[in-house]
Motif scaffolding. Structure first.
Motif, short mmCIF file in Angstrom:
data_model
loop_
_atom_site.label_atom_id
_atom_site.label_comp_id
_atom_site.label_asym_id
_atom_site.label_seq_id
_atom_site.Cartn_x
_atom_site.Cartn_y
_atom_site.Cartn_z
N MET A 49 0.91 -1.27 0.11
CA MET A 49 -0.03 0.12 0.11
C MET A 49 0.72 1.44 -0.01
O MET A 49 0.50 2.11 -0.55
N ALA A 50 2.08 1.33 0.80
CA ALA A 50 2.82 2.51 0.90
C ALA A 50 3.56 2.57 -0.61
O ALA A 50 3.37 3.50 -1.11
N LEU A 51 4.00 1.66 -1.15
CA LEU A 51 4.59 1.70 -2.79
C LEU A 51 3.47 2.09 -3.54
O LEU A 51 3.83 2.70 -4.57
N SER A 52 2.29 1.72 -3.50
CA SER A 52 1.24 2.03 -4.37
C SER A 52 0.88 3.51 -4.53
O SER A 52 0.59 4.12 -5.31
N ILE B 31 -11.08 3.99 -4.96
CA ILE B 31 -11.73 2.66 -4.65
C ILE B 31 -10.56 1.56 -4.44
O ILE B 31 -10.82 0.67 -3.57
N PHE B 32 -9.62 1.75 -5.23
CA PHE B 32 -8.43 0.64 -4.73
C PHE B 32 -8.12 0.60 -3.11
O PHE B 32 -8.12 -0.24 -2.41
N ALA C 101 -9.09 -2.10 -0.42
CA ALA C 101 -7.90 -2.81 0.11
C ALA C 101 -7.73 -2.92 1.66
O ALA C 101 -7.41 -3.78 2.29
N ARG C 102 -8.58 -1.77 2.20
CA ARG C 102 -8.67 -1.78 3.43
C ARG C 102 -9.98 -2.19 3.97
O ARG C 102 -10.26 -1.90 5.12
N ALA D 299 -18.83 4.28 -10.17
CA ALA D 299 -17.40 3.62 -10.20
C ALA D 299 -17.68 2.40 -9.46
O ALA D 299 -17.22 1.40 -9.90
N GLU D 300 -18.08 2.41 -8.09
CA GLU D 300 -18.09 1.38 -7.32
C GLU D 300 -18.98 0.30 -7.77
O GLU D 300 -19.02 -0.84 -7.37
#
Length: 630
Positions: A182-185, A266-267, A271-272, A497-498
């Protein structure tokens, strides 16, 4: 890392002058503007070389975070060392980013500082990946263990708020490996916003138009902001047509930018394990989603009050049909409310006296010690903001001042942000000094209320009074209704979008058209909205800030309630307000406002705001009736 805050103002992109010729500063380069009207960025670093040294020093420290891995919950002292290490890194990182970011804002065409920002974004993203173990490792312990550490080590107390919130949001914290991803994203998630900013501010071609006086000009955001306030309706029509049809040429590209940002939201939400992007945005600050939905519902139920405002504007302009392109034009003939920057600071200092000597003297310091970059220059970022991220120094304000009364109000607004940062940084330890946007706009709008009341109490001429009353009424339009209009659009595009619906520029325009036409009563004949205005969504940078704009509206309603109490002479209300400004992020936003004296989970603040708006409209109609009888 501490969040880098940019407190943006209510009308972020368009606080500009009526006529370029009336203000020579709008044509000047930075070199031609006196130093006292420009930032002194040496308060941060003496030079780019000093900044580079700071970056290199910070880079060497970043790898040290891994020494804490596996030790965090073994003892109170271990946890304290890790948190203090993060605090010091975050403080320096904020300062470093601030220097690069503000230099870039002074000339968005200069790729040197933009490159420095990108370098830092990559650096911070990599650090985030290395530090991804911290939150999962702390959450692997139970709260009783952490509570025991807090009792054992008093120095940990300043981290209590963050630790409690960490455990409150535990269900949405991922494993160490997942947090690293997630941090790298973040390296790619910020791309849509970055592309939008560069293209809109630096590279988008400007269409040329010929005005009624025969002059030919290129229409960018600054020129649009200037000429949309022209008293010549034909010129406004020309400028609106050219500006928005130019946006339409890039509809597909703007659509991809915004859709990319929505997909990023949304990602992160999925993800969370949040149910929606809205919940992912609100839950970390403990703000009920009902506050957002209630705002949209209340505004839609009170559109008749907004339509009353539009009909007053039509009456004052004397037009058969009010058009969207008329909304920024002057409504009182022969009244040109213009104030130099020096006159503006004098007015504001007088208006803010009810807030006490320390408040006013600090505002004087902001003016005298170059915390403010005042005038528009070629390539400068448009709009206005206050940035309070320099914890050990002082906040900074960016303006594009063009001598309109609206600019006076904008300066008062940004000084509200600056003073909240000043009091919070002065009073709170670093971990709780930063405050959320939900409360930030209260401080800024509060100052606007004081300025309006100061001005209206001292004006006797009916035309001048009408002009100021309408300017204040325009704030209700711009802050309560327009920002909620944006909030409704933002919610709708995320919901679509969701559901799995792909969004293009055409879909964004269709959604926006439905909302803007409803708000302005297009079908009912209240205000005509030309089709080219359906591209306005592409003009709003706030849509890249993850459910940001609704907070302008909620804060506006809160500030109306709080300001009324302070202006009544209630000393306890003033003390409560200064405590609110000094509270930083020491509690959740809803709770901070309750302590200040306003409950945002109730309808009372909204009802008081609509009542205040109707009171202003009553006063305007009273003056208009009087003038018609004369």
């Amino acid at each position: 890392m501490k969040r880098i805050n940019l407190k943006l103002n209510v009308i972020l992109l368009t606080i500009l002058a009526m006529f370029a010729a009336m203000n020579s500063y709008s044509q000047q380069t930075r070199e031609e503007i006196p130093a006292k009207y420009k930032w002194n960025l040496t308060d941060l670093y003496a030079s780019d070389e000093a900044w580079r040294d700071a970056v290199e020093s910070l880079t060497l420290k970043l790898d040290e975070v891994e020494q804490f891995k596996g030790t965090l919950t073994k003892s109170a002292s271990n946890l304290l060392k890790a948190l203090e290490f993060n605090t010091e890194l975050s403080k320096e990182a904020s300062k470093i980013y601030l220097y690069a970011g503000m230099n870039s804002d002074l000339d968005t065409r200069d790729m040197k500082y933009n490159g420095m920002k990108q370098e830092l974004q990559s650096l911070f993203s990599n650090f985030g990946a290395k530090a991804a173990f911290i939150q999962p490792e702390i959450l692997a312990a139970d709260w009783e263990t952490i509570e025991g550490f807090l009792k054992e080590e008093p120095k940990l107390e300043i981290y209590r708020m963050g630790l409690e919130n960490m455990f409150r949001t535990k269900a949405h914290t991922l494993s160490e490996a997942e947090e690293r991803i997630m941090a790298l994203s973040g390296m790619v998630g910020s791309v849509p916003q970055a592309v939008y900013g560069t293209f809109s501010n630096a590279e988008m071609p400007k269409p040329e138009v010929t005005l009624s006086d025969g002059s030919t000009i290129a229409i960018g955001s600054a020129e649009y902001g200037r000429y949309r306030a022209s008293s010549n309706r034909a010129d406004r029509e020309t400028v609106f047509n050219a500006y928005w049809n130019n946006f339409a040429k890039f509809k597909a590209s703007y659509g991809e930018m915004l859709y990319g940002n929505v997909k990023s939201d949304i990602f992160n939400a999925r993800a969370r394990h949040y149910d929606s992007s809205l919940e992912a945005s609100l839950y970390p600050n403990n703000i009920p989603a009902e506050v957002y939905h209630s705002l949209v519902d209340n505004v839609n139920e009170n559109l008749p009050a907004f339509h009353r405002y539009l009909k007053i504007k039509q009456r004052m302009m004397g037009v058969d049909t009010l058009k969207y392109l008329d909304l920024y034009a002057p409504v009182v003939k022969d009244v040109d409310l213009k104030y130099s920057y020096d006159e503006a600071t004098t007015l504001i200092l007088e208006a803010l006296k009810p807030l006490g000597k320390e408040y006013v003297s600090t505002v004087e310091k902001a003016v005298d010690e170059r915390w403010i970059d005042v005038y528009p220059t070629p390539g400068k970022r448009s709009g206005a903001y206050s940035n309070g991220a320099f914890y050990d120094g002082h906040p900074f304000i960016l303006l594009n001042y063009n001598d309109l009364y609206d600019d006076v109000s904008t300066l008062a607004h940004e000084l509200g942000h600056t003073m909240q940062s000043y009091f919070s940084n002065k009073t709170q330890p670093y971990p709780t000094a930063d405050y959320e946007t939900f409360v930030a706009e209260v401080a800024s709008t509060f100052n606007e209320v004081l300025l309006f009341n100061y001005m209206i109490d001292r004006v006797e001429d009916d035309d001048v009074k009408l002009s100021i009353l309408m300017e204040w009424l325009d704030r209700f339009k711009g802050t309560l209704f327009r920002q909620t209009q944006f909030a409704e659009f933002e919610l709708k595009i995320h919901e679509e979008a969701e559901k799995g619906k792909p969004l293009t520029g055409d879909e964004f325009s269709e959604i926006y058209a439905d909302i803007v036409n409803r708000y302005y009563g297009h079908k009912e004949g209240v205000c005509h909205v030309d089709d080219y205005m359906h591209m306005e969504w592409a003009y709003i940078p706030h849509f890249y800030y993850n459910f940001y704009v609704y907070q302008y509206s909620t804060s506006f309603t809160a500030s109306i309630s709080l300001a009324e109490k302070v202006m009544s002479g209630d000393k306890q209300a003033l003390d409560n307000y200064i405590e609110f400004l000094s509270a930083g992020g020491s509690d959740y936003p809803i709770e901070l406002l309750k302590k200040a004296g306003v409950d945002m989970t109730s309808t009372e603040p909204f009802e008081k705001t609509i009542a205040s708006m109707n009171k202003v409209m009553d006063e305007i109609e009273k003056i208009l009736d009087k003038k018609e009888k004369e």
